[in-house]
Write an enzyme that holds these catalytic residues in place. Structure first.
Site, PDB file in Angstrom:
ATOM      1  N   ARG A   1       1.764  -2.421   2.494  1.00  0.00           N
ATOM      2  CA  ARG A   1       2.409  -1.528   3.494  1.00  0.00           C
ATOM      3  C   ARG A   1       2.224  -2.589   4.744  1.00  0.00           C
ATOM      4  O   ARG A   1       0.918  -3.170   5.046  1.00  0.00           O
ATOM      5  CB  ARG A   1       1.792  -0.488   3.964  1.00  0.00           C
ATOM      6  CG  ARG A   1       2.358   0.465   5.226  1.00  0.00           C
ATOM      7  CD  ARG A   1       2.157   1.656   5.417  1.00  0.00           C
ATOM      8  NE  ARG A   1       3.096   2.665   4.244  1.00  0.00           N
ATOM      9  CZ  ARG A   1       3.139   3.632   4.433  1.00  0.00           C
ATOM     10  NH1 ARG A   1       2.455   4.580   5.214  1.00  0.00           N
ATOM     11  NH2 ARG A   1       3.897   4.303   3.494  1.00  0.00           N
TER      12      ARG A   1
ATOM     13  N   LYS B   1      -8.464 -11.984  12.230  1.00  0.00           N
ATOM     14  CA  LYS B   1      -8.810 -13.247  12.778  1.00  0.00           C
ATOM     15  C   LYS B   1      -7.896 -14.138  13.111  1.00  0.00           C
ATOM     16  O   LYS B   1      -7.917 -15.341  13.280  1.00  0.00           O
ATOM     17  CB  LYS B   1      -9.784 -13.874  11.726  1.00  0.00           C
ATOM     18  CG  LYS B   1     -11.152 -12.705  11.406  1.00  0.00           C
ATOM     19  CD  LYS B   1     -11.911 -13.604  10.254  1.00  0.00           C
ATOM     20  CE  LYS B   1     -13.162 -12.735   9.897  1.00  0.00           C
ATOM     21  NZ  LYS B   1     -13.676 -13.358   8.790  1.00  0.00           N
TER      22      LYS B   1
ATOM     23  N   ARG C   1      -0.396   9.415   1.709  1.00  0.00           N
ATOM     24  CA  ARG C   1       0.213   9.615   0.510  1.00  0.00           C
ATOM     25  C   ARG C   1       0.665   8.342  -0.467  1.00  0.00           C
ATOM     26  O   ARG C   1       0.383   8.135  -1.581  1.00  0.00           O
ATOM     27  CB  ARG C   1       1.662  10.530   0.502  1.00  0.00           C
ATOM     28  CG  ARG C   1       1.370  11.971   0.687  1.00  0.00           C
ATOM     29  CD  ARG C   1       2.604  12.509   1.639  1.00  0.00           C
ATOM     30  NE  ARG C   1       2.256  11.953   2.987  1.00  0.00           N
ATOM     31  CZ  ARG C   1       1.452  12.692   3.862  1.00  0.00           C
ATOM     32  NH1 ARG C   1       0.739  13.450   3.370  1.00  0.00           N
ATOM     33  NH2 ARG C   1       1.340  11.946   5.007  1.00  0.00           N
ATOM     34  N   THR C   2       1.153   7.470   0.285  1.00  0.00           N
ATOM     35  CA  THR C   2       1.661   6.208  -0.424  1.00  0.00           C
ATOM     36  C   THR C   2       0.346   5.554  -1.102  1.00  0.00           C
ATOM     37  O   THR C   2       0.485   5.123  -2.304  1.00  0.00           O
ATOM     38  CB  THR C   2       2.340   5.116   0.572  1.00  0.00           C
ATOM     39  OG1 THR C   2       3.549   5.786   0.816  1.00  0.00           O
ATOM     40  CG2 THR C   2       2.779   3.991  -0.292  1.00  0.00           C
TER      41      THR C   2
ATOM     42  N   HIS D   1      11.324   1.498   2.383  1.00  0.00           N
ATOM     43  CA  HIS D   1      10.442   2.287   1.740  1.00  0.00           C
ATOM     44  C   HIS D   1      10.958   2.841   0.252  1.00  0.00           C
ATOM     45  O   HIS D   1      11.038   3.663   0.025  1.00  0.00           O
ATOM     46  CB  HIS D   1       9.768   3.493   2.486  1.00  0.00           C
ATOM     47  CG  HIS D   1       8.424   3.837   1.955  1.00  0.00           C
ATOM     48  ND1 HIS D   1       7.773   3.373   1.104  1.00  0.00           N
ATOM     49  CD2 HIS D   1       7.568   4.931   2.438  1.00  0.00           C
ATOM     50  CE1 HIS D   1       6.738   4.071   0.746  1.00  0.00           C
ATOM     51  NE2 HIS D   1       6.561   4.999   1.646  1.00  0.00           N
TER      52      HIS D   1
END
Length: 307
Positions: free
Chosen positions: A106, A85, A56-57, A134
């Site tokens: 995120r 890496k 969703r985000t 959030h």
């Protein structure tokens, strides 16, 4: 009002800023309902950096940018980025900022969005930092409450489930407190809201009560906000198994709750809201998810000065 600013936590937002965000959100929501073509972000690029799983985000941010006429570049899997890496987040952001006009990130680490913001000259929006915050979810949640209840104050809101790891409730509770709402924190003791959040809100005079029995508060709740017990945050899976079914909202509970109660969930759900609840008129969680697009449109336009 927010031009050039980062959106990292809800604590940074004033009531005036929140209300301006929701005014712009409502404007974009109306434009979407009319299928109006918008070009606010034309010529701008959003970098969507998702080092943790998201549906969703990530998709609502990408949809928001494209509906505003902008473009998107993204990292949708940490394994495909130079993080695999050993590149530091700060180094990555120092480079990526030169490719875009706004960054949405995120990341599994608490404080990662703030680290990104320190390394970036373009605005950074926190799409979730581990079990920290959030903020954009909390903003769309407040917009949902406003649409569903017709107001954002004078409400009794029960936050239910995994309040320890749930970054959505960590963000939402601060915004609810801005309006003097009565907040019930409903969880097992092992999943209680972190002490630092409770202490901060108590110092501000917030009306907060901790309870373990959802049935005891369902009858007085205007909003029941349910969260998933987050298996991925547990060190001890035996503890997860012990608490995962602590609360289940179903049609029976909805029927025994306060008349007109609104049921919300940031999604995805597992088994904490039964499918038989979906037919209840106050089940708002799918409408809530849809509200993510206009809310994120508003944020993107505002931080880039294009609102």
């Amino acid at each position: 009002m927010l031009g050039g600013k980062d959106i990292l936590t809800t604590e940074q937002l004033t009531r005036e800023e929140l209300e301006e965000i929701l005014r712009v959100t409502e404007r974009f929501d109306e434009a979407l309902s009319r299928r109006q073509a918008l070009g606010h972000m034309e010529g701008l690029i959003m970098a969507a950096l998702f080092f943790e799983p998201s549906t969703r985000t990530r998709l609502s941010f990408e949809s928001a940018m494209q509906r505003l006429g902008g473009s998107v570049i993204n990292v949708a899997d940490a394994k495909t980025s130079s993080a695999a890496k050993g590149e530091t987040l700060s180094d990555a952001i120092s480079v990526i900022q030169s490719y875009c006009d706004v960054i949405v990130i995120r990341h599994p680490d608490i404080g990662s969005a703030e680290e990104a913001a320190r390394a970036s000259e373009v605005p950074v929006i926190n799409g979730g930092d581990g079990s920290g915050q959030h903020p954009t979810q909390a903003l769309l949640d407040m917009y949902t409450i406003k649409k569903e209840k017709g107001r954002m104050e004078g409400l009794t809101v029960s936050l239910v489930g995994d309040l320890k790891h749930g970054r959505t409730v960590h963000s939402l509770v601060y915004l609810l407190a801005l309006y003097g709402n009565s907040v019930k924190l409903v969880s097992p003791e092992s999943l209680a809201m972190p002490g630092y959040i409770r202490e901060t809100l108590a110092a501000r005079g917030a009306d907060i009560e901790e309870v373990e029995d959802l049935g005891a508060v369902a009858g007085v709740s205007d909003v029941i906000y349910v969260t998933r017990v987050q298996k991925e945050r547990f060190q001890d899976l035996a503890e997860y198994e012990r608490v995962k079914g602590a609360y289940v909202v179903n049609a029976d509970l909805a029927g025994r709750s306060k008349e007109g109660v609104t049921i919300m969930h940031p999604l995805p759900r597992v088994d904490e809201i039964a499918v038989d609840t979906d037919g209840y008129s106050g089940a708002a969680y799918f409408r809530q998810a849809a509200n993510g697009v206009p809310t994120r449109m508003a944020l993107l336009a505002m931080v880039t000065g294009r609102a």
